[in-house]
Design a protein around this motif. Sequence first.
Motif, PDB file in Angstrom:
ATOM      1  N   PRO A 150      51.310  26.996  30.564  1.00  0.00           N
ATOM      2  CA  PRO A 150      51.019  26.991  32.003  1.00  0.00           C
ATOM      3  C   PRO A 150      51.274  25.634  32.659  1.00  0.00           C
ATOM      4  N   TRP A 151      52.467  25.482  33.218  1.00  0.00           N
ATOM      5  CA  TRP A 151      52.780  24.228  33.907  1.00  0.00           C
ATOM      6  C   TRP A 151      52.825  24.417  35.426  1.00  0.00           C
ATOM      7  N   LEU A 152      52.820  25.679  35.876  1.00  0.00           N
ATOM      8  CA  LEU A 152      52.677  25.986  37.299  1.00  0.00           C
ATOM      9  C   LEU A 152      51.277  26.549  37.531  1.00  0.00           C
ATOM     10  N   SER A 153      50.998  27.009  38.728  1.00  0.00           N
ATOM     11  CA  SER A 153      49.722  27.682  38.969  1.00  0.00           C
ATOM     12  C   SER A 153      49.695  28.986  38.174  1.00  0.00           C
ATOM     13  N   LEU A 154      48.502  29.387  37.751  1.00  0.00           N
ATOM     14  CA  LEU A 154      48.366  30.600  36.944  1.00  0.00           C
ATOM     15  C   LEU A 154      48.921  31.814  37.672  1.00  0.00           C
ATOM     16  N   ALA A 155      48.589  31.958  38.953  1.00  0.00           N
ATOM     17  CA  ALA A 155      49.053  33.119  39.723  1.00  0.00           C
ATOM     18  C   ALA A 155      50.574  33.173  39.780  1.00  0.00           C
ATOM     19  N   GLU A 156      51.213  32.018  39.931  1.00  0.00           N
ATOM     20  CA  GLU A 156      52.671  31.987  40.009  1.00  0.00           C
ATOM     21  C   GLU A 156      53.296  32.386  38.678  1.00  0.00           C
ATOM     22  N   HIS A 157      52.756  31.898  37.576  1.00  0.00           N
ATOM     23  CA  HIS A 157      53.256  32.296  36.260  1.00  0.00           C
ATOM     24  C   HIS A 157      53.149  33.803  36.063  1.00  0.00           C
ATOM     25  N   VAL A 158      51.971  34.357  36.374  1.00  0.00           N
ATOM     26  CA  VAL A 158      51.747  35.785  36.167  1.00  0.00           C
ATOM     27  C   VAL A 158      52.721  36.598  37.000  1.00  0.00           C
ATOM     28  N   ASN A 218      49.139  44.148  34.859  1.00  0.00           N
ATOM     29  CA  ASN A 218      50.202  45.135  34.999  1.00  0.00           C
ATOM     30  C   ASN A 218      50.901  45.043  36.346  1.00  0.00           C
ATOM     31  N   GLU A 219      50.177  44.621  37.385  1.00  0.00           N
ATOM     32  CA  GLU A 219      50.778  44.487  38.712  1.00  0.00           C
ATOM     33  C   GLU A 219      50.107  43.350  39.470  1.00  0.00           C
ATOM     34  N   ILE A 220      50.887  42.699  40.332  1.00  0.00           N
ATOM     35  CA  ILE A 220      50.344  41.563  41.072  1.00  0.00           C
ATOM     36  C   ILE A 220      51.128  41.340  42.362  1.00  0.00           C
ATOM     37  N   ASP A 221      50.421  40.945  43.386  1.00  0.00           N
ATOM     38  CA  ASP A 221      50.997  40.572  44.672  1.00  0.00           C
ATOM     39  C   ASP A 221      50.199  39.368  45.162  1.00  0.00           C
ATOM     40  N   VAL A 222      50.726  38.183  44.910  1.00  0.00           N
ATOM     41  CA  VAL A 222      49.985  36.966  45.237  1.00  0.00           C
ATOM     42  C   VAL A 222      49.807  36.821  46.742  1.00  0.00           C
ATOM     43  N   ALA A 223      50.847  37.125  47.503  1.00  0.00           N
ATOM     44  CA  ALA A 223      50.770  36.964  48.961  1.00  0.00           C
ATOM     45  C   ALA A 223      49.655  37.810  49.560  1.00  0.00           C
ATOM     46  N   ASN A 224      49.484  39.007  49.039  1.00  0.00           N
ATOM     47  CA  ASN A 224      48.451  39.910  49.560  1.00  0.00           C
ATOM     48  C   ASN A 224      47.192  39.936  48.696  1.00  0.00           C
ATOM     49  N   ARG A 225      47.130  39.027  47.743  1.00  0.00           N
ATOM     50  CA  ARG A 225      45.953  38.868  46.877  1.00  0.00           C
ATOM     51  C   ARG A 225      45.517  40.201  46.255  1.00  0.00           C
ATOM     52  N   HIS A 226      46.380  40.712  45.416  1.00  0.00           N
ATOM     53  CA  HIS A 226      46.095  41.985  44.740  1.00  0.00           C
ATOM     54  C   HIS A 226      46.537  41.886  43.287  1.00  0.00           C
ATOM     55  N   MET A 227      45.729  42.441  42.380  1.00  0.00           N
ATOM     56  CA  MET A 227      46.087  42.503  40.967  1.00  0.00           C
ATOM     57  C   MET A 227      45.626  43.829  40.380  1.00  0.00           C
ATOM     58  N   SER A 240      55.189  45.093  39.557  1.00  0.00           N
ATOM     59  CA  SER A 240      54.420  45.962  38.660  1.00  0.00           C
ATOM     60  C   SER A 240      55.280  46.437  37.503  1.00  0.00           C
ATOM     61  N   LEU A 241      54.614  46.841  36.430  1.00  0.00           N
ATOM     62  CA  LEU A 241      55.282  47.357  35.231  1.00  0.00           C
ATOM     63  C   LEU A 241      55.205  48.871  35.170  1.00  0.00           C
ATOM     64  N   VAL A 242      53.995  49.397  35.258  1.00  0.00           N
ATOM     65  CA  VAL A 242      53.764  50.840  35.221  1.00  0.00           C
ATOM     66  C   VAL A 242      52.963  51.215  36.452  1.00  0.00           C
ATOM     67  N   SER A 243      53.350  52.305  37.126  1.00  0.00           N
ATOM     68  CA  SER A 243      52.620  52.748  38.310  1.00  0.00           C
ATOM     69  C   SER A 243      51.334  53.451  37.876  1.00  0.00           C
ATOM     70  N   TYR A 292      41.990  48.631  36.339  1.00  0.00           N
ATOM     71  CA  TYR A 292      41.265  48.288  37.563  1.00  0.00           C
ATOM     72  C   TYR A 292      42.161  47.548  38.547  1.00  0.00           C
ATOM     73  N   HIS A 293      41.729  47.549  39.804  1.00  0.00           N
ATOM     74  CA  HIS A 293      42.344  46.731  40.847  1.00  0.00           C
ATOM     75  C   HIS A 293      41.353  45.650  41.271  1.00  0.00           C
ATOM     76  N   LEU A 294      41.893  44.542  41.705  1.00  0.00           N
ATOM     77  CA  LEU A 294      41.095  43.407  42.176  1.00  0.00           C
ATOM     78  C   LEU A 294      41.829  42.773  43.348  1.00  0.00           C
TER      79      LEU A 294
END
Length: 324
Positions: free
Chosen positions: A85-93, A132-141, A3-6, A150-152
């Motif tokens: 984007p040469w990797l998966s989008l989620a990995e780049h982000v 602003n924040e991402i956790d691919v393993a736990n599927r959170h953005m 994450s960048l900003v809490s 927002y959160h997703l």
Amino acid sequence: MKSLVSLDPATYERHAIHGPDRCWAETNCYMDVLIELIHSLGFEPVAALPITLSVDFEVDQWTFFKFAHSDLLEMYGMEIQELNPWLSLAEHVERQVEAGRPILVELDSFYLPDTQGSAYNIAHVKSTVAVNEIDVANRHMGYFHGQGYYHLGGEEFGNIFQLDGLVHDRMLPPYIELMKLHKRPEDIVTRTLLEQSIQALRRELAMLPSTNPFNTFQSRFETDLEWLKSEPIDTFHLYSFATLRQYGACFELVETYLKWLTDQGESGLDRAIECFNQISATAKTFQFKLARAIARKKDLDLAPLAQMSELWENGTSDVAGKYL
């Protein structure tokens, strides 16, 4: 979690541009996202709004106005670059956010729950978000979109990043930008920011349309009106977004910018502020009248376009007279 900003969507405080007293709650997806991102990072986005002065009618739509990347770099130290984007989008982000870089990416609003009632599970519409924040393993953005934060997660996360079998051979990757941050809010000197903003304003004033854009728009609009009456209401919404909503929201931002200049000690802008306020309000009313005219197949009084033309002449001449 990277994450960048809490931030918490439940307590996030939007910038005043997205406050309840605004005539136009939203501008366009790119501007709205950057306004909130710049705001959340501790900077004042209004200083970079001179770009709103030079909008024009572009043959079949009004300028889809955006912050100038050069202004963001000079004023806030925000460097925007395209990401390949040469990797998966989620990995780049995830990699970029971990490196302290917000990501601006076009995503499908069909899978963005904050668009409930407009596009979510209804229509496939591209829209820019800032991650602003991402956790691919736990599927959170955590992301900025439109007016807020927002959160997703869960299934929507898998769908938005195309992790669950949506990808096909002909699907193109979205347009992605990364933002490198070279300054902190404490690095900003108010007087210097004002000087940089006025310099940008002079640049935009030098690029004012050579012909009053409302006159050009009225000529096109008179032709479009009969066609619109024969089209479904969805066409009206598309047309309105490209025309009335774009310039209405844009000129409300001009008003906001001129008020900011006044707050910084600049004078002689009162008539211009009122002119752009009236353009914004008149555009809103005209949009409603157009919708009714189309629904009822009735004629529409075009006098407001002439009024907005005069207001534009007066407002821009006052600002240009002071700064050019």
